[in-house]
Each structure stands twice: as structure tokens, then as C-alpha cells.
Scaffold this active site. Structure first.
Site, PDB file in Angstrom:
ATOM      1  N   ASN A   1      41.839 125.631 -18.559  1.00  0.00           N
ATOM      2  CA  ASN A   1      40.935 124.807 -19.375  1.00  0.00           C
ATOM      3  C   ASN A   1      39.523 125.392 -19.273  1.00  0.00           C
ATOM      4  O   ASN A   1      39.245 126.215 -18.402  1.00  0.00           O
ATOM      5  CB  ASN A   1      40.987 123.340 -18.946  1.00  0.00           C
TER       6      ASN A   1
ATOM      7  N   TYR B   1      48.255 120.899 -24.460  1.00  0.00           N
ATOM      8  CA  TYR B   1      47.382 121.123 -25.617  1.00  0.00           C
ATOM      9  C   TYR B   1      48.087 120.915 -26.952  1.00  0.00           C
ATOM     10  O   TYR B   1      47.444 120.940 -28.010  1.00  0.00           O
ATOM     11  CB  TYR B   1      46.721 122.509 -25.551  1.00  0.00           C
TER      12      TYR B   1
ATOM     13  N   GLY C   1      51.808 123.224 -24.104  1.00  0.00           N
ATOM     14  CA  GLY C   1      52.122 122.096 -23.218  1.00  0.00           C
ATOM     15  C   GLY C   1      51.221 120.928 -23.550  1.00  0.00           C
ATOM     16  O   GLY C   1      51.285 120.357 -24.648  1.00  0.00           O
TER      17      GLY C   1
ATOM     18  N   ASP D   1      48.870 126.086 -15.152  1.00  0.00           N
ATOM     19  CA  ASP D   1      47.615 126.216 -14.395  1.00  0.00           C
ATOM     20  C   ASP D   1      47.815 125.717 -12.958  1.00  0.00           C
ATOM     21  O   ASP D   1      47.488 126.409 -11.977  1.00  0.00           O
ATOM     22  CB  ASP D   1      46.548 125.377 -15.126  1.00  0.00           C
TER      23      ASP D   1
ATOM     24  N   GLY E   1      50.726 121.643 -15.436  1.00  0.00           N
ATOM     25  CA  GLY E   1      51.420 122.721 -16.134  1.00  0.00           C
ATOM     26  C   GLY E   1      51.332 124.049 -15.406  1.00  0.00           C
ATOM     27  O   GLY E   1      51.351 124.123 -14.180  1.00  0.00           O
TER      28      GLY E   1
ATOM     29  N   SER F   1      48.877 126.997 -24.795  1.00  0.00           N
ATOM     30  CA  SER F   1      48.558 125.826 -25.638  1.00  0.00           C
ATOM     31  C   SER F   1      49.748 124.947 -26.014  1.00  0.00           C
ATOM     32  O   SER F   1      49.559 123.917 -26.664  1.00  0.00           O
ATOM     33  CB  SER F   1      47.826 126.214 -26.939  1.00  0.00           C
TER      34      SER F   1
ATOM     35  N   ASP G   1      59.701 131.050 -14.061  1.00  0.00           N
ATOM     36  CA  ASP G   1      58.402 130.670 -13.509  1.00  0.00           C
ATOM     37  C   ASP G   1      57.483 131.890 -13.524  1.00  0.00           C
ATOM     38  O   ASP G   1      57.798 132.918 -12.924  1.00  0.00           O
ATOM     39  CB  ASP G   1      58.633 130.183 -12.072  1.00  0.00           C
TER      40      ASP G   1
HETATM   41  P1  ADP Z   1      48.263 124.159 -22.217  1.00  0.00           P
HETATM   42  O1  ADP Z   1      47.253 123.232 -21.621  1.00  0.00           O
HETATM   43  O2  ADP Z   1      47.650 125.483 -22.665  1.00  0.00           O
HETATM   44  O3  ADP Z   1      49.095 123.522 -23.275  1.00  0.00           O
HETATM   45  P2  ADP Z   1      50.410 123.911 -20.211  1.00  0.00           P
HETATM   46  O4  ADP Z   1      50.393 124.475 -18.845  1.00  0.00           O
HETATM   47  O5  ADP Z   1      50.396 122.428 -20.352  1.00  0.00           O
HETATM   48  O6  ADP Z   1      49.190 124.604 -20.987  1.00  0.00           O
HETATM   49  O7  ADP Z   1      51.673 124.467 -20.975  1.00  0.00           O
HETATM   50  C1  ADP Z   1      51.785 125.776 -21.458  1.00  0.00           C
HETATM   51  C2  ADP Z   1      53.246 126.237 -21.367  1.00  0.00           C
HETATM   52  O8  ADP Z   1      53.531 126.660 -20.038  1.00  0.00           O
HETATM   53  C3  ADP Z   1      54.276 125.162 -21.697  1.00  0.00           C
HETATM   54  O9  ADP Z   1      55.238 125.717 -22.569  1.00  0.00           O
HETATM   55  C4  ADP Z   1      54.884 124.839 -20.333  1.00  0.00           C
HETATM   56  O10 ADP Z   1      56.250 124.433 -20.454  1.00  0.00           O
HETATM   57  C5  ADP Z   1      54.798 126.180 -19.645  1.00  0.00           C
HETATM   58  N1  ADP Z   1      54.853 126.201 -18.168  1.00  0.00           N
HETATM   59  C6  ADP Z   1      54.594 125.214 -17.291  1.00  0.00           C
HETATM   60  N2  ADP Z   1      54.750 125.646 -16.029  1.00  0.00           N
HETATM   61  C7  ADP Z   1      55.110 126.967 -16.107  1.00  0.00           C
HETATM   62  C8  ADP Z   1      55.427 127.995 -15.161  1.00  0.00           C
HETATM   63  N3  ADP Z   1      55.396 127.771 -13.844  1.00  0.00           N
HETATM   64  N4  ADP Z   1      55.747 129.221 -15.637  1.00  0.00           N
HETATM   65  C9  ADP Z   1      55.775 129.483 -16.959  1.00  0.00           C
HETATM   66  N5  ADP Z   1      55.488 128.569 -17.905  1.00  0.00           N
HETATM   67  C10 ADP Z   1      55.163 127.317 -17.488  1.00  0.00           C
END
Ligand code: ADP
Length: 178
Positions: free
Chosen positions: A31, A128, A126, A41, A39, A124, A17
């Protein structure tokens, strides 16, 4: 392979995390409206508390490929660098350049605020929809180039899933044996 050295900078890889990383700056995959979301964010705003969003509202927004800095609220980091990666739409719409720019600008903004250790999520890949293997290659290329000109001691790639861990390990291994 979970570590590479580029010039004076260590590139490291951990699974977990991003909000609990002990680093100077954490990068958020935000965004353009900086309004939070799911995600990584959502995780950063939940863990860091409302001060981060208040500052995002004052800043107002951030175009794809750029980065802005806020404080890190309750997180142990000193800075959150909010960057906006591209939405994947097949790869012919400038996605690789925008993704590379998101990594480069994040490091430039972090360094401009004195951060020497910076943690990145896999931007990007997740919601995106950027293909994870292509994104990892671009991330490593962009970071490798950017750190040459910056005072950064460590860039930590924080991957979430087992698939991402394997992809990054392979990509780092390939670079280590070049
Ligand atoms: P985007 O909109 O840029 O695609 P996301 O948050 O949907 O961003 O996903 C980006 C990456 O972050 C993905 O690989 C997701 O699995 C990962 N992710 C989600 N939560 C966490 C976290 N708490 N720590 C690290 N990575 C995370």
C-alpha cells in the site's frame, strides 16, 4: 500452458506462496504507506522478518503505479520490490494504466538492482478488488512490453487461487497461439 518466451525472457506460471520462490526479486503488492497489511504484503513481512519493514519506514511511501526496493530479510530472494497497484473503482479512474505501470516499474527497479529473475503476485486482485481476468491481461501485456528493454531472464507469475491459475493459463495460451 505455463510458459511463454518473449524475446530473451521466459514468462512462467506457478501456483503457490510467493515467499518461498527461489528468485532474485520478489514483488510485493504493497500500500502507498508501505505499512504492511494483509494478503501477500502480510505474508512477505511475516516470512522476511522486521528488517524489511524498517527499510519501508525509512523510505516512507510509494505512490500508485510506482515501485521501491528493499532488502529481502530472511527470504531467499535478494530484493523485495514494493509496488502499489490501483484500487479498483469501476475501471474509468486510470486503473489499467496504473496497474501496467506497477508491473513495468517493478521490473525496471528490479533490473536496476541486477535482478534477473522476478516473481510477481497478482497485484490489486485481492483487497484492492481489481477483476482477476482484466488484471491478468494487463499484467501479461505490461510485462511483455517491459522486458524487451531489460536484462531479465525470467518473470514468474505466482498465483494463489485455482481461479487465478486458470485465468493466467488461458491468457498465456492465447498469447502463445498468436
Ligand atoms: P492487493 O491489495 O494489491 O489487492 P492482496 O495481497 O490483497 O493485494 O492480493 C493480491 C493477490 O495476492 C491476490 O490474488 C491474493 O490471493 C494473492 N496472495 C495472497 N497471499 C499470497 C502469497 N503468499 N503468495 C502469492 N499470492 C498471494
Amino acid at each position: 500452458m505455463t510458459e511463454l518466451t518473449v524475446d530473451k525472457t521466459r514468462l512462467t506460471l506457478v501456483q503457490g506462496d510467493i515467499t518461498v520462490q527461489q528468485v532474485d526479486a520478489i514483488v510485493n503488492a504493497a500500500n502507498s504507506a508501505l505499512r504492511g497489511g494483509g494478503g501477500v504484503d502480510g505474508a512477505i513481512h511475516r516470512a522476511g522478518g522486521p528488517d524489511i519493514m524498517a527499510e519501508c519506514r525509512r523510505i516512507g511511501g510509494c505512490p500508485p503505479g510506482q515501485a521501491v526496493r528493499t532488502t529481502a530479510g530472511r527470504l531467499s530472494a535478494n530484493h523485495v520490490i514494493h509496488t502499489v497497484g490501483p484500487v479498483w473503482s469501476g475501471g474509468d479512474a486510470g486503473e489499467p494504466d496504473l496497474l501496467a505501470s506497477a508491473y513495468r516499474r517493478s521490473l525496471e527497479v528490479a533490473a536496476a538492482h541486477g535482478a534477473r529473475t522476478v516473481a510477481f503476485p497478482s497485484i490489486s486482485t485481492g483487497v484492492y478488488g481489481y477483476p482477476k481476468d482484466l488484471a491478468a491481461e494487463t499484467a501479461l501485456d505490461a510485462v511483455t512490453t517491459a522486458v524487451i528493454n531489460l536484462d531479465i531472464d525470467q518473470v514468474r507469475f505466482v498465483v494463489f487461487g485455482d481461479d487465478d491459475l486458470e485465468i493466467y493459463q488461458r491468457a498465456m495460451q492465447a498469447r502463445a497461439s498468436e
